[in-house]
Design an enzyme around this catalytic site. Sequence first.
Site, PDB file in Angstrom:
ATOM      1  N   LYS A  74     -42.137  76.022   9.906  1.00 59.78           N
ATOM      2  CA  LYS A  74     -41.614  75.628  10.934  1.00 59.78           C
ATOM      3  C   LYS A  74     -43.013  74.220  11.936  1.00 59.78           C
ATOM      4  CE  LYS A  74     -39.307  79.913  10.600  1.00 59.78           C
ATOM      5  NZ  LYS A  74     -40.319  80.698  10.335  1.00 59.78           N
ATOM      6  N   HIS A 107     -37.856  74.214  14.478  1.00 55.26           N
ATOM      7  CA  HIS A 107     -38.264  75.626  15.195  1.00 55.26           C
ATOM      8  C   HIS A 107     -37.003  76.450  16.048  1.00 55.26           C
ATOM      9  CE1 HIS A 107     -41.330  79.393  15.199  1.00 55.26           C
ATOM     10  NE2 HIS A 107     -39.916  79.880  15.248  1.00 55.26           N
TER      11      HIS A 107
END
Length: 285
Positions: A74, A107
Amino acid sequence: MEYIKLNDGLEIPAIGFGTFMIPADGSTYEAVKTALDFGIRHIDTAVAYFNEQEVGKAVADSDVEREEVWITSKLWLQDYAYEDAKKAIDLSLEKLGTDYMDLYLLHQPYGKVTEGWKALEEAKEEGKIKSIGVSNMTPALWNKWVSQFDSMPSVNQVEFNPYIQQKELSEILKPLDVKIQAWGPLSRGNANLLNEPVISQIAEKYGKNAGQVILRFENQEGIIVFPKSTNPERIKSNMEIFDFELTDDEMDKLRALDTGKGSHDPDAPGVGEMLMNAFDVHAND
């Protein structure tokens, strides 16, 4: 192992292994090696977990071919600016020691989200990433950002367990064939959840532990899960969920545990600013 088909046509292992909060002091390496030895083929990491390098080394040192392991990482929000995102993607590949990632996510849904997404789309076109997605997007944040994207995410990784079943979000994502990935699928070992009477009763019936019942419930709901543990016995037991099936009545009883509240509220005021200033993911680069 069961697989779940994403809206881009790729198939992701239904259960994986999470590495959040596992230190990069050899612990991540050992835990991932153990997970791979037990047959897990899906590893979830992130730039902000600071352990991509150990994940990559564990995969490289295992007896499993790279193409048999699904690696998710991420992008941290400090790198969402387009040029920064392009560099960060290459850095993730370098740390993981691979020439592609199976899944890469934004993220957190704050800051220069559209620029970060553009960089992910281009990296996918270049073959650096196979699938792209988002994380921690509530219905409000999903509606705010995804309408500005040129392509549809394959997954939205959010907090999901019997106490927070993301029903409103599911209603939005299901028609789009966007899959939910669960972080905190066992509510981070929440004793209240693990000791819920209905879960204990079902566990006794099937000769399983509470965690296995919870993970099986989530699996039958079509959720992609990746529980975390550094205990080899627990790592093994967490993937042993495909030899029993919950009845419709049992599923309904577990659905009734939903409170709609989790440990993290992405819509709360100031969350984006707090996360933006939480740490510098490049402090040690």
